[in-house]
Scaffold this motif. Sequence first.
Motif, PDB file in Angstrom:
ATOM      1  N   ARG A 119      47.472   4.492   4.705  1.00 46.38           N
ATOM      2  CA  ARG A 119      48.070   4.329   3.567  1.00 46.38           C
ATOM      3  C   ARG A 119      49.292   3.620   3.582  1.00 46.38           C
ATOM      4  NH1 ARG A 119      47.111   6.865  -1.378  1.00 46.38           N
ATOM      5  NH2 ARG A 119      46.020   8.796  -0.217  1.00 46.38           N
ATOM      6  N   ASN A 120      50.373   4.147   4.546  1.00 47.08           N
ATOM      7  CA  ASN A 120      51.593   3.195   4.520  1.00 47.08           C
ATOM      8  C   ASN A 120      51.275   1.665   4.963  1.00 47.08           C
ATOM      9  OD1 ASN A 120      53.312   5.501   3.911  1.00 47.08           O
ATOM     10  ND2 ASN A 120      53.099   6.244   6.312  1.00 47.08           N
ATOM     11  N   GLN A 121      50.495   1.466   5.992  1.00 46.72           N
ATOM     12  CA  GLN A 121      49.876   0.134   6.271  1.00 46.72           C
ATOM     13  C   GLN A 121      49.435  -0.603   4.954  1.00 46.72           C
ATOM     14  OE1 GLN A 121      48.162  -0.484  10.246  1.00 46.72           O
ATOM     15  NE2 GLN A 121      48.221   1.984  10.208  1.00 46.72           N
ATOM     16  N   VAL A 122      48.395   0.128   4.318  1.00 48.53           N
ATOM     17  CA  VAL A 122      47.745  -0.695   3.027  1.00 48.53           C
ATOM     18  C   VAL A 122      49.130  -1.074   2.059  1.00 48.53           C
ATOM     19  CG1 VAL A 122      46.420  -0.246   1.059  1.00 48.53           C
ATOM     20  CG2 VAL A 122      45.578   0.443   3.404  1.00 48.53           C
ATOM     21  N   ASP A 123      49.865  -0.053   2.005  1.00 49.72           N
ATOM     22  CA  ASP A 123      50.998  -0.282   1.042  1.00 49.72           C
ATOM     23  C   ASP A 123      51.987  -1.467   1.454  1.00 49.72           C
ATOM     24  OD1 ASP A 123      50.273   1.924  -0.687  1.00 49.72           O
ATOM     25  OD2 ASP A 123      51.550   3.177   0.404  1.00 49.72           O
ATOM     26  N   ALA A 124      52.152  -1.510   3.068  1.00 48.45           N
ATOM     27  CA  ALA A 124      52.884  -2.635   3.312  1.00 48.45           C
ATOM     28  C   ALA A 124      52.360  -3.861   3.215  1.00 48.45           C
ATOM     29  CB  ALA A 124      53.207  -2.254   4.771  1.00 48.45           C
ATOM     30  N   LEU A 125      50.677  -3.896   3.329  1.00 49.04           N
ATOM     31  CA  LEU A 125      50.078  -5.067   3.124  1.00 49.04           C
ATOM     32  C   LEU A 125      49.948  -5.569   1.524  1.00 49.04           C
ATOM     33  CD1 LEU A 125      47.066  -4.630   5.394  1.00 49.04           C
ATOM     34  CD2 LEU A 125      48.859  -6.033   5.892  1.00 49.04           C
ATOM     35  N   LYS A 126      49.925  -4.694   0.684  1.00 45.95           N
ATOM     36  CA  LYS A 126      49.884  -4.804  -0.631  1.00 45.95           C
ATOM     37  C   LYS A 126      51.285  -5.363  -1.039  1.00 45.95           C
ATOM     38  CE  LYS A 126      46.582  -1.644  -2.323  1.00 45.95           C
ATOM     39  NZ  LYS A 126      46.380  -0.466  -3.172  1.00 45.95           N
ATOM     40  N   SER A 127      52.509  -4.984  -0.658  1.00 42.14           N
ATOM     41  CA  SER A 127      53.655  -5.322  -0.731  1.00 42.14           C
ATOM     42  C   SER A 127      53.980  -7.014  -0.181  1.00 42.14           C
ATOM     43  CB  SER A 127      54.610  -4.810  -0.066  1.00 42.14           C
ATOM     44  OG  SER A 127      56.124  -5.180  -0.243  1.00 42.14           O
ATOM     45  N   LYS A 128      53.318  -7.348   0.934  1.00 45.06           N
ATOM     46  CA  LYS A 128      53.524  -8.550   1.546  1.00 45.06           C
ATOM     47  C   LYS A 128      52.750  -9.617   0.924  1.00 45.06           C
ATOM     48  CE  LYS A 128      56.054  -8.114   5.158  1.00 45.06           C
ATOM     49  NZ  LYS A 128      57.507  -8.821   5.339  1.00 45.06           N
ATOM     50  N   LEU A 129      51.539  -8.880   0.296  1.00 45.59           N
ATOM     51  CA  LEU A 129      50.557  -9.842  -0.706  1.00 45.59           C
ATOM     52  C   LEU A 129      51.401 -10.280  -1.732  1.00 45.59           C
ATOM     53  CD1 LEU A 129      47.858 -11.522  -1.210  1.00 45.59           C
ATOM     54  CD2 LEU A 129      47.173  -9.058  -2.086  1.00 45.59           C
ATOM     55  N   LYS A 130      51.997  -9.254  -2.335  1.00 47.72           N
ATOM     56  CA  LYS A 130      52.808  -9.612  -3.599  1.00 47.72           C
ATOM     57  C   LYS A 130      54.063 -10.511  -3.595  1.00 47.72           C
ATOM     58  CE  LYS A 130      55.245  -7.370  -7.243  1.00 47.72           C
ATOM     59  NZ  LYS A 130      55.897  -5.909  -7.739  1.00 47.72           N
ATOM     60  N   GLU A 131      54.452 -10.403  -2.425  1.00 48.88           N
ATOM     61  CA  GLU A 131      55.487 -11.274  -1.882  1.00 48.88           C
ATOM     62  C   GLU A 131      55.041 -12.736  -1.724  1.00 48.88           C
ATOM     63  OE1 GLU A 131      59.089 -12.096   1.624  1.00 48.88           O
ATOM     64  OE2 GLU A 131      57.859 -10.142   1.439  1.00 48.88           O
ATOM     65  N   ALA A 132      53.822 -12.755  -0.918  1.00 48.35           N
ATOM     66  CA  ALA A 132      53.100 -14.189  -0.579  1.00 48.35           C
ATOM     67  C   ALA A 132      52.915 -14.747  -2.288  1.00 48.35           C
ATOM     68  CB  ALA A 132      51.749 -13.889   0.134  1.00 48.35           C
ATOM     69  N   ARG A 133      52.030 -14.008  -2.793  1.00 42.26           N
ATOM     70  CA  ARG A 133      51.757 -14.832  -4.201  1.00 42.26           C
ATOM     71  C   ARG A 133      52.900 -15.434  -4.826  1.00 42.26           C
ATOM     72  NH1 ARG A 133      47.688  -9.989  -5.940  1.00 42.26           N
ATOM     73  NH2 ARG A 133      45.848 -10.744  -4.986  1.00 42.26           N
ATOM     74  N   MET A 134      54.061 -14.493  -4.949  1.00 44.18           N
ATOM     75  CA  MET A 134      55.446 -15.013  -5.684  1.00 44.18           C
ATOM     76  C   MET A 134      55.877 -16.308  -4.723  1.00 44.18           C
ATOM     77  SD  MET A 134      57.188 -11.349  -6.239  1.00 44.18           S
ATOM     78  CE  MET A 134      58.698 -12.102  -6.721  1.00 44.18           C
ATOM     79  N   LYS A 135      55.604 -16.328  -3.589  1.00 51.28           N
ATOM     80  CA  LYS A 135      56.252 -17.543  -2.760  1.00 51.28           C
ATOM     81  C   LYS A 135      55.190 -18.728  -2.904  1.00 51.28           C
ATOM     82  CE  LYS A 135      59.199 -15.120   0.556  1.00 51.28           C
ATOM     83  NZ  LYS A 135      59.521 -14.953   1.939  1.00 51.28           N
ATOM     84  N   GLU A 136      53.971 -18.293  -3.085  1.00 48.12           N
ATOM     85  CA  GLU A 136      53.079 -19.288  -3.139  1.00 48.12           C
ATOM     86  C   GLU A 136      53.443 -20.427  -4.008  1.00 48.12           C
ATOM     87  OE1 GLU A 136      48.390 -20.079  -3.586  1.00 48.12           O
ATOM     88  OE2 GLU A 136      49.125 -18.312  -4.242  1.00 48.12           O
ATOM     89  N   SER A 137      53.556 -20.197  -5.231  1.00 50.40           N
ATOM     90  CA  SER A 137      53.941 -21.299  -6.138  1.00 50.40           C
ATOM     91  C   SER A 137      55.236 -22.089  -6.138  1.00 50.40           C
ATOM     92  CB  SER A 137      54.284 -20.653  -7.819  1.00 50.40           C
ATOM     93  OG  SER A 137      55.111 -19.755  -7.668  1.00 50.40           O
ATOM     94  N   THR A 138      56.284 -21.212  -5.232  1.00 52.70           N
ATOM     95  CA  THR A 138      57.466 -21.967  -4.924  1.00 52.70           C
ATOM     96  C   THR A 138      57.245 -22.978  -3.891  1.00 52.70           C
ATOM     97  OG1 THR A 138      58.743 -20.183  -5.721  1.00 52.70           O
ATOM     98  CG2 THR A 138      59.864 -21.584  -4.297  1.00 52.70           C
ATOM     99  N   LEU A 139      56.534 -22.635  -2.869  1.00 49.11           N
ATOM    100  CA  LEU A 139      56.337 -23.051  -1.549  1.00 49.11           C
ATOM    101  C   LEU A 139      55.248 -24.475  -1.865  1.00 49.11           C
ATOM    102  CD1 LEU A 139      55.485 -20.384   0.906  1.00 49.11           C
ATOM    103  CD2 LEU A 139      57.532 -22.041   0.751  1.00 49.11           C
ATOM    104  N   LEU A 140      54.502 -24.407  -2.892  1.00 48.69           N
ATOM    105  CA  LEU A 140      53.535 -25.546  -3.186  1.00 48.69           C
ATOM    106  C   LEU A 140      54.385 -26.573  -3.960  1.00 48.69           C
ATOM    107  CD1 LEU A 140      50.196 -23.561  -4.471  1.00 48.69           C
ATOM    108  CD2 LEU A 140      50.693 -24.859  -2.294  1.00 48.69           C
ATOM    109  N   ALA A 141      55.366 -25.879  -4.763  1.00 47.27           N
ATOM    110  CA  ALA A 141      56.239 -27.022  -5.544  1.00 47.27           C
ATOM    111  C   ALA A 141      56.988 -27.787  -4.860  1.00 47.27           C
ATOM    112  CB  ALA A 141      56.875 -26.028  -6.665  1.00 47.27           C
TER     113      ALA A 141
END
Length: 222
Positions: A119-141
């Motif tokens: 569960r801890n690993q899944v939570d960490a992955l979800k947090s990383k995914l959320k961070e990646a989605r937030m950075k995606e638009s910035t990095l693409l720009a």
Amino acid sequence: MSIFKRIADIIRAYINDLFDKAEDPEKMIKQMVIEMEEGVAKSTTALAKALASEKQLERKYKGLANKAQNWERKAMVALQSGNENLARQALMQKATLATQANEYQKMLKNASAATKSLRNQVDALKSKLKEARMKESTLLARNQMAKTQKKLAKQLGGFDMDNNFARFDKFEERILKAEAEAEAMVELADESGGLDDEFKALEQSSSINEDLAQLRAKMNMG
């Protein structure tokens, strides 16, 4: 745990090697987000299965513990009835069930620890995914801006600034020269016109003098 190793590799690549790869950064970013989403989905499914297995072990453990307690109550009833032999048999059943219950309790404890870690690993992955989605638009720009700047740099690189400004200077010199020549011609024209007027005035004055002399001559004759 191979799924988590894969996600860890993706995150490392995402952080360290994103713009150093030969592939298109935009495609890499989008692909990494997709792979992280797939990893989160798979790990979430694995967590759901682990929780289901933990629940089954818990039910099995509780069932065996309850049965062991029931056999203990039966042994007490047998003793109260004076049937010691029956009480012994009931206690033997209790002991067997209690042993099985203890084994399931151990498995349940291990399963609970594994589920908690998962569960801890899944939570960490979800947090990383959320961070990646937030950075995606910035990095693409940022990548689009870098492409635009690179294209502009190429265009400016093909445009000889010094040579073209030198040509502007030459054109300006030619225009200034033409303007000076035009002003000189106007001044000369003005000066020439003034001399003509003076000569005309002089000629006119001479003619009047002649007319005046003739008039005097006539008057003397008369």
